[in-house]
Write an enzyme that holds these catalytic residues in place. Structure first.
Site, PDB file in Angstrom:
ATOM      1  N   CYS A   1      52.909  50.613  98.703  1.00 55.66           N
ATOM      2  CA  CYS A   1      52.551  51.970  98.303  1.00 55.66           C
ATOM      3  C   CYS A   1      51.054  52.201  98.455  1.00 55.66           C
ATOM      4  O   CYS A   1      50.607  53.300  98.739  1.00 55.66           O
ATOM      5  CB  CYS A   1      52.930  52.229  96.858  1.00 55.66           C
ATOM      6  SG  CYS A   1      54.381  51.348  96.353  1.00 55.66           S
TER       7      CYS A   1
ATOM      8  N   ALA B   1      67.269  50.831  93.570  1.00 53.11           N
ATOM      9  CA  ALA B   1      68.327  50.225  94.400  1.00 53.11           C
ATOM     10  C   ALA B   1      67.793  49.649  95.703  1.00 53.11           C
ATOM     11  O   ALA B   1      68.290  48.625  96.188  1.00 53.11           O
ATOM     12  CB  ALA B   1      69.407  51.279  94.692  1.00 53.11           C
TER      13      ALA B   1
ATOM     14  N   THR C   1      60.022  55.169  90.633  1.00 52.48           N
ATOM     15  CA  THR C   1      58.839  55.976  90.311  1.00 52.48           C
ATOM     16  C   THR C   1      59.240  57.038  89.287  1.00 52.48           C
ATOM     17  O   THR C   1      58.555  57.234  88.274  1.00 52.48           O
ATOM     18  CB  THR C   1      58.270  56.643  91.589  1.00 52.48           C
ATOM     19  OG1 THR C   1      57.871  55.599  92.482  1.00 52.48           O
ATOM     20  CG2 THR C   1      57.080  57.532  91.277  1.00 52.48           C
TER      21      THR C   1
ATOM     22  N   THR D   1      71.708  67.819  90.343  1.00 49.04           N
ATOM     23  CA  THR D   1      73.006  67.352  90.837  1.00 49.04           C
ATOM     24  C   THR D   1      72.904  65.895  91.286  1.00 49.04           C
ATOM     25  O   THR D   1      72.009  65.544  92.062  1.00 49.04           O
ATOM     26  CB  THR D   1      73.476  68.242  92.008  1.00 49.04           C
ATOM     27  OG1 THR D   1      73.518  69.589  91.527  1.00 49.04           O
ATOM     28  CG2 THR D   1      74.840  67.833  92.514  1.00 49.04           C
TER      29      THR D   1
ATOM     30  N   GLN E   1      61.144  44.578  90.311  1.00 45.39           N
ATOM     31  CA  GLN E   1      61.021  43.364  91.136  1.00 45.39           C
ATOM     32  C   GLN E   1      61.758  42.176  90.517  1.00 45.39           C
ATOM     33  O   GLN E   1      62.012  41.189  91.200  1.00 45.39           O
ATOM     34  CB  GLN E   1      59.545  43.015  91.362  1.00 45.39           C
ATOM     35  CG  GLN E   1      58.772  44.079  92.127  1.00 45.39           C
ATOM     36  CD  GLN E   1      59.156  44.172  93.609  1.00 45.39           C
ATOM     37  OE1 GLN E   1      59.805  43.271  94.153  1.00 45.39           O
ATOM     38  NE2 GLN E   1      58.794  45.267  94.258  1.00 45.39           N
TER      39      GLN E   1
ATOM     40  N   ASN F   1      54.866  43.041  91.405  1.00 45.69           N
ATOM     41  CA  ASN F   1      55.265  43.260  92.797  1.00 45.69           C
ATOM     42  C   ASN F   1      54.287  42.682  93.812  1.00 45.69           C
ATOM     43  O   ASN F   1      54.630  42.514  94.973  1.00 45.69           O
ATOM     44  CB  ASN F   1      55.433  44.761  93.063  1.00 45.69           C
ATOM     45  CG  ASN F   1      54.259  45.583  92.573  1.00 45.69           C
ATOM     46  OD1 ASN F   1      53.842  45.460  91.436  1.00 45.69           O
ATOM     47  ND2 ASN F   1      53.708  46.406  93.424  1.00 45.69           N
TER      48      ASN F   1
HETATM   49  N1  PLP Z   1      57.811  49.593  90.252  1.00 49.89           N
HETATM   50  C1  PLP Z   1      57.618  48.515  91.008  1.00 49.89           C
HETATM   51  C2  PLP Z   1      57.250  47.215  90.363  1.00 49.89           C
HETATM   52  C3  PLP Z   1      57.747  48.587  92.407  1.00 49.89           C
HETATM   53  O1  PLP Z   1      57.543  47.490  93.159  1.00 49.89           O
HETATM   54  C4  PLP Z   1      58.078  49.836  92.981  1.00 49.89           C
HETATM   55  C5  PLP Z   1      58.137  49.981  94.454  1.00 49.89           C
HETATM   56  O2  PLP Z   1      57.289  49.485  95.189  1.00 49.89           O
HETATM   57  C6  PLP Z   1      58.278  50.947  92.135  1.00 49.89           C
HETATM   58  C7  PLP Z   1      58.126  50.780  90.781  1.00 49.89           C
HETATM   59  C8  PLP Z   1      58.641  52.288  92.691  1.00 49.89           C
HETATM   60  O3  PLP Z   1      59.983  52.277  93.123  1.00 49.89           O
HETATM   61  P1  PLP Z   1      60.595  53.423  94.040  1.00 49.89           P
HETATM   62  O4  PLP Z   1      60.219  53.103  95.432  1.00 49.89           O
HETATM   63  O5  PLP Z   1      62.074  53.335  93.807  1.00 49.89           O
HETATM   64  O6  PLP Z   1      60.056  54.718  93.556  1.00 49.89           O
END
Ligand code: PLP
Length: 403
Positions: A350, A222, A85, A259, A201, A173
């Site tokens: 999400c 990760a 994100t 940090t 993904q 995703n």
């Molecule tokens: N981008 C995609 C395609 C994702 O599937 C996700 C997580 O669901 C993210 C971004 C966000 O990743 P993070 O959970 O590391 O913030």
């Protein structure tokens, strides 16, 4: 309300696109950095003394390993973040603002600049562009086909003289559509625009080769590849205009202040290397299970697949199955399956708290009433036909009992 406790019955986890469990290799590598007291490798990687220098060495080793695994040109093109994100936001906002400043100085750009994105991006990209709109940028959407695929010609149609940045995810995703990133990046470059890809993904499921893709930036996370949560990677090709939006002490060569989470970066590097090494074998395990699940689920009268995935097709991730269940509602399906020990999701994790159909299914022209019954299964390293069979059995039980 009863306290939430760890499930005591057998869990079949089919939500690996939301997150994956930590692998043993990453956990072992992180252990010395998480140990208590002065014996632990707790140093601040920016301190000059020996404890700091030891942390710095581990951080730079992690950076080098990530750069090598992803085929970056140089380790200093890799910055560690708090997750994808943040990487997506940093890339979209940081590149757009810096590219606009550059274009104004160099070519006297008169407009606010434009950004082109696909309609099926993750919210991290979509909502970053909403912020950019408030900063005077215009946002253009690139059309996709019924399976979410973006043709390079559709990208050309969305480009204008003042398009500064294009962002298209490498793999979706929710429905798993894989995009022709190399061709799309080339098309953006021909028009003088920079190109970002959210490759969260894609990693560990399809080949990720940043040098051959020739993208200007990319995001990774990760925890989607059996690494720790809260650790992301931002790839920024050297020379890419970038204005960091986190102001602070200038860590990560000025790209990302704060940090560094040394334990997290060490775990992320191990998990990313592992995902890349296992990619082919992983796909060989999951693809037949994906195809089997689509085949069996689509025999059910209430099922409409969200996308058309041919058997053995590499146009879609080998790990994702997405179907709509007519007359049913995602949240209830998820809870009913959970009661039987199956962890699945509706749209993306999400946004799965929302009752609105996902923006991805809407962009695929799936009618609202059908999209409200969407179900996403995302396979992990334990995928098998037996696992698929037990899911199908539970699924039929739930759907056939639906009133
Ligand atoms: N981008 C995609 C395609 C994702 O599937 C996700 C997580 O669901 C993210 C971004 C966000 O990743 P993070 O959970 O590391 O913030």
């Amino acid at each position: 309300m009863p306290a939430l406790t760890a499930p005591t019955h057998r869990v079949i986890y089919l939500d690996n696109a939301a997150t994956t469990p930590l692998c043993e290799e990453a956990a072992c590598a992180m252990e010395p950095f998480l140990a208590c007291g002065l014996e632990g490798r707790f140093g601040n990687a920016n301190s000059l003394h020996r404890v700091g220098r030891a942390a710095f060495a581990a951080l730079e080793d992690a950076r080098m390993r990530v750069a090598r695994a992803l085929h970056a040109h140089r380790p200093d093109e890799i910055a560690f973040t708090s997750g994808a994100t943040e990487s997506d936001n940093a890339a979209l906002i940081g590149i757009a603002i810096a590219a606009r400043e550059k274009a104004r100085l160099k070519h006297g750009l008169a407009s606010g600049g434009r950004i082109a994105i696909s309609r099926i991006e993750h919210d991290a990209v979509l909502n970053a562009t909403r912020l950019l709109k408030d900063l005077g940028f215009a946002i253009d959407f690139i059309e996709n086909d019924r399976n979410g695929r973006i043709d390079p010609a559709a990208l050309t149609d969305a480009l204008h003289d003042d398009t500064l940045l294009v962002s298209v995810m490498a793999a979706n995703n929710e429905v798993g559509t894989v995009q022709p990133i190399r061709e799309l990046a080339a098309r953006a470059h021909e028009h003088g625009a920079l190109f970002h890809t959210d490759a969260v993904q894609a990693l560990g499921k399809i080949e990720v080769d940043l040098a051959s893709w020739d993208v200007d930036s990319a995001s990774f996370s990760a925890h989607k590849v059996y690494g720790p949560k809260g650790v992301g990677v931002l790839y920024l090709k050297s020379g890419t205009p970038f204005r960091p939006f986190l102001a602070g002490g200038g860590q990560e060569r000025g790209l990302r202040s704060g940090t560094q989470n040394v334990a997290g970066t060490v775990g992320a590097a191990v998990a990313i290397e592992r995902a890349v090494q296992r990619r082919k074998a992983f796909a060989q395990t999951t693809m037949p299970v994906r195809d089997y699940l689509y085949g069996e689920l689509c025999k059910h009268a209430k099922i409409t697949p969200s996308v058309t995935v041919g058997s053995g097709s590499s146009d879609f991730l080998p790990t994702i199955v997405n179907v709509c269940v007519r007359g049913c509602e995602s949240q209830t399906l998820i809870m009913q399956l959970d009661l039987r020990g199956f962890c699945v999701s509706g749209g993306s994790a999400c946004s799965s708290n929302s009752l609105d159909p996902s923006h991805v299914l809407t962009a695929l022209s799936i009618p609202r009433n059908l999209a409200q019954g969407s179900l996403r299964l995302s396979l992990g390293e334990d995928a098998s036909i037996q696992q698929a069979d037990s899911f199908i059995e539970a699924f039929k039980e739930v759907v056939d009992a639906w009133s």
